[in-house]
Design a protein around this motif. Sequence first.
Motif, PDB file in Angstrom:
ATOM      1  N   VAL A 143       0.836  -1.293  -0.021  1.00  0.00           N
ATOM      2  CA  VAL A 143      -0.088   0.115   0.026  1.00  0.00           C
ATOM      3  C   VAL A 143       1.120   1.110   0.000  1.00  0.00           C
ATOM      4  O   VAL A 143       1.882   1.404   0.672  1.00  0.00           O
ATOM      5  CB  VAL A 143      -1.023   0.175   1.253  1.00  0.00           C
ATOM      6  N   SER A 144       0.576   2.124  -0.946  1.00  0.00           N
ATOM      7  CA  SER A 144       1.267   3.502  -0.746  1.00  0.00           C
ATOM      8  C   SER A 144       1.010   4.146   0.481  1.00  0.00           C
ATOM      9  O   SER A 144       0.004   4.005   0.992  1.00  0.00           O
ATOM     10  CB  SER A 144       0.696   4.367  -1.871  1.00  0.00           C
ATOM     11  N   SER A 145       1.962   5.121   0.753  1.00  0.00           N
ATOM     12  CA  SER A 145       2.058   5.836   1.814  1.00  0.00           C
ATOM     13  C   SER A 145       1.039   6.727   2.176  1.00  0.00           C
ATOM     14  O   SER A 145       0.214   7.027   3.344  1.00  0.00           O
ATOM     15  CB  SER A 145       3.307   6.502   2.111  1.00  0.00           C
ATOM     16  N   GLY A 146       0.609   7.365   1.099  1.00  0.00           N
ATOM     17  CA  GLY A 146      -0.607   8.140   1.098  1.00  0.00           C
ATOM     18  C   GLY A 146      -1.985   7.639   1.483  1.00  0.00           C
ATOM     19  O   GLY A 146      -2.919   8.208   1.974  1.00  0.00           O
ATOM     20  N   ASP A 147      -2.207   6.339   1.242  1.00  0.00           N
ATOM     21  CA  ASP A 147      -3.398   5.719   1.499  1.00  0.00           C
ATOM     22  C   ASP A 147      -3.343   4.917   2.810  1.00  0.00           C
ATOM     23  O   ASP A 147      -4.296   4.184   3.253  1.00  0.00           O
ATOM     24  CB  ASP A 147      -3.786   4.524   0.267  1.00  0.00           C
ATOM     25  N   ARG A 148      -2.427   4.958   3.557  1.00  0.00           N
ATOM     26  CA  ARG A 148      -2.104   4.127   4.741  1.00  0.00           C
ATOM     27  C   ARG A 148      -3.159   4.639   5.760  1.00  0.00           C
ATOM     28  O   ARG A 148      -3.688   3.778   6.646  1.00  0.00           O
ATOM     29  CB  ARG A 148      -0.808   4.267   5.293  1.00  0.00           C
ATOM     30  N   THR A 149      -3.646   5.784   5.786  1.00  0.00           N
ATOM     31  CA  THR A 149      -4.521   6.311   7.030  1.00  0.00           C
ATOM     32  C   THR A 149      -5.912   5.824   6.582  1.00  0.00           C
ATOM     33  O   THR A 149      -6.616   5.117   7.564  1.00  0.00           O
ATOM     34  CB  THR A 149      -4.691   7.543   6.751  1.00  0.00           C
ATOM     35  N   LYS A 150      -6.218   5.722   5.298  1.00  0.00           N
ATOM     36  CA  LYS A 150      -7.496   5.003   4.979  1.00  0.00           C
ATOM     37  C   LYS A 150      -7.597   3.483   5.227  1.00  0.00           C
ATOM     38  O   LYS A 150      -8.602   3.069   5.687  1.00  0.00           O
ATOM     39  CB  LYS A 150      -7.841   5.290   3.717  1.00  0.00           C
ATOM     40  N   VAL A 151      -6.352   3.034   5.031  1.00  0.00           N
ATOM     41  CA  VAL A 151      -6.258   1.431   4.997  1.00  0.00           C
ATOM     42  C   VAL A 151      -6.235   1.017   6.476  1.00  0.00           C
ATOM     43  O   VAL A 151      -6.972   0.088   6.853  1.00  0.00           O
ATOM     44  CB  VAL A 151      -4.865   1.044   4.503  1.00  0.00           C
ATOM     45  N   LEU A 152      -5.802   1.882   7.539  1.00  0.00           N
ATOM     46  CA  LEU A 152      -5.699   1.723   8.736  1.00  0.00           C
ATOM     47  C   LEU A 152      -7.312   1.950   9.484  1.00  0.00           C
ATOM     48  O   LEU A 152      -7.337   1.170  10.310  1.00  0.00           O
ATOM     49  CB  LEU A 152      -4.717   2.536   9.452  1.00  0.00           C
ATOM     50  N   LEU A 153      -7.799   2.828   8.956  1.00  0.00           N
ATOM     51  CA  LEU A 153      -9.256   2.831   9.217  1.00  0.00           C
ATOM     52  C   LEU A 153      -9.918   1.548   9.109  1.00  0.00           C
ATOM     53  O   LEU A 153     -11.033   1.097   9.761  1.00  0.00           O
ATOM     54  CB  LEU A 153      -9.918   4.136   8.803  1.00  0.00           C
ATOM     55  N   GLY A 154      -9.740   1.304   7.839  1.00  0.00           N
ATOM     56  CA  GLY A 154     -10.301  -0.117   7.314  1.00  0.00           C
ATOM     57  C   GLY A 154      -9.918  -1.098   8.196  1.00  0.00           C
ATOM     58  O   GLY A 154     -10.800  -2.124   8.661  1.00  0.00           O
ATOM     59  N   VAL A 155      -8.854  -1.193   8.699  1.00  0.00           N
ATOM     60  CA  VAL A 155      -8.304  -2.263   9.482  1.00  0.00           C
ATOM     61  C   VAL A 155      -9.102  -2.198  10.861  1.00  0.00           C
ATOM     62  O   VAL A 155      -9.409  -3.378  11.325  1.00  0.00           O
ATOM     63  CB  VAL A 155      -6.880  -2.456   9.954  1.00  0.00           C
ATOM     64  N   GLY A 156      -9.004  -0.803  11.282  1.00  0.00           N
ATOM     65  CA  GLY A 156      -9.976  -0.647  12.588  1.00  0.00           C
ATOM     66  C   GLY A 156     -11.177  -1.106  12.647  1.00  0.00           C
ATOM     67  O   GLY A 156     -11.791  -1.866  13.501  1.00  0.00           O
ATOM     68  N   LEU A 157     -12.102  -0.987  11.577  1.00  0.00           N
ATOM     69  CA  LEU A 157     -13.348  -1.551  11.147  1.00  0.00           C
ATOM     70  C   LEU A 157     -13.241  -3.185  11.055  1.00  0.00           C
ATOM     71  O   LEU A 157     -14.207  -3.635  11.658  1.00  0.00           O
ATOM     72  CB  LEU A 157     -13.793  -0.948  10.034  1.00  0.00           C
ATOM     73  N   SER A 158     -12.288  -3.686  10.754  1.00  0.00           N
ATOM     74  CA  SER A 158     -12.230  -5.159  10.544  1.00  0.00           C
ATOM     75  C   SER A 158     -12.083  -5.715  11.860  1.00  0.00           C
ATOM     76  O   SER A 158     -12.699  -6.730  12.068  1.00  0.00           O
ATOM     77  CB  SER A 158     -11.005  -5.391   9.517  1.00  0.00           C
ATOM     78  N   PHE A 159     -11.139  -5.143  12.762  1.00  0.00           N
ATOM     79  CA  PHE A 159     -11.340  -5.568  13.962  1.00  0.00           C
ATOM     80  C   PHE A 159     -12.446  -5.328  14.826  1.00  0.00           C
ATOM     81  O   PHE A 159     -12.897  -6.229  15.852  1.00  0.00           O
ATOM     82  CB  PHE A 159     -10.108  -4.913  15.043  1.00  0.00           C
ATOM     83  N   ALA A 160     -13.312  -4.155  14.524  1.00  0.00           N
ATOM     84  CA  ALA A 160     -14.573  -4.207  15.149  1.00  0.00           C
ATOM     85  C   ALA A 160     -15.548  -5.450  14.885  1.00  0.00           C
ATOM     86  O   ALA A 160     -16.198  -5.747  15.468  1.00  0.00           O
ATOM     87  CB  ALA A 160     -15.206  -2.888  14.826  1.00  0.00           C
ATOM     88  N   ALA A 161     -15.307  -5.759  13.460  1.00  0.00           N
ATOM     89  CA  ALA A 161     -16.174  -6.718  13.071  1.00  0.00           C
ATOM     90  C   ALA A 161     -15.817  -8.059  13.603  1.00  0.00           C
ATOM     91  O   ALA A 161     -16.668  -8.794  14.223  1.00  0.00           O
ATOM     92  CB  ALA A 161     -16.053  -7.042  11.523  1.00  0.00           C
TER      93      ALA A 161
END
Length: 336
Positions: A143-161
Amino acid sequence: MIIGIISGLTTCALWGLTFVAARAVAPFSPIDLAVSRYGLFGLVSLLLMLHPSFRPVELSLRRWSVGLALGGLGYVGYFVSAAFAVGLSGPAIPPLVTGLMPVILPLIAHLNEKAVAWRRLASPLLLIASGIAVVNLGTFADVSSGDRTKVLLGVGLSFAALAVWVVCGLANSAIMRNDENAPDSLAWTGVQGIGALIGSILLLPFTSLSTQTAFTAPQVETFILWSFLMGFAGSWLATVLWVIAARRLPLSLAAQLIVAETIFGLGYGFLFEARWPTLTEAAGAGLQIAGVCLAIAVFTSSTRNRMGGTNIGALDQVQSSSELSVSTSSKTSTGA
């Protein structure tokens, strides 16, 4: 046990559609699909309750509360979290984060069940955990560094699931493996369907209806098709099959079967994107499949050994009874 395994794997194949459904119905939102999917699940459950066989007539108020929570908070909360996670971080990371459940849940369940020895359980869990780690690290590195914030948010939602699934898995298994007072599978599915319907109604203000978005006819047709697929097959049928699996299998094994949802989810995602998996994705998936196969072999062997021990014990009792009968008859005939 075979019926339980087949039911569990079929459930995972249907649940895996979650990781591609929200993208397939775009520009409709994940909440739009959640409302239609779980609204249909609830309506099917209510219609089936017109027949006495589907009515949860003997459930206590506490069971009703748990069933409604599993349907509302569990199904709707899990789907919304997972769907938005896929939109933020792509098709690979969310199913692999939720794929941690086959590692976490068996460890929790095994503290009570002790279905097999810890040393035998360690190998499949290690393979599954290794597979998850390989794919997650490989995907995040690309993943490119510019998209990592969005990806981390997605990871957080994945852990919520994942958290929602763990809690729901423990609650459902505790009820369905209660031999004395387990609810009927179809009736219990219906209660969860009603809970899902209530959850979907609460989401109505957040759908595209409030924005008056215009959709084309093909987009509407695709949305309706996926709504029926996810509402009936991905929700009602999958819940019936999972209830059957939860009744027939130790939670330690049933939880490990859920890794198949990860595999199906990845496969559907790759088909949707029309691409082959990367080397790390393929290697991680292979490790996970090997772990599940080993887990099935371990629990199947343990079950057969217990059944064999029970049969031998029963034969010993019959043989002892026969010998005692012969001995008594001999003493009687000799006047002893």
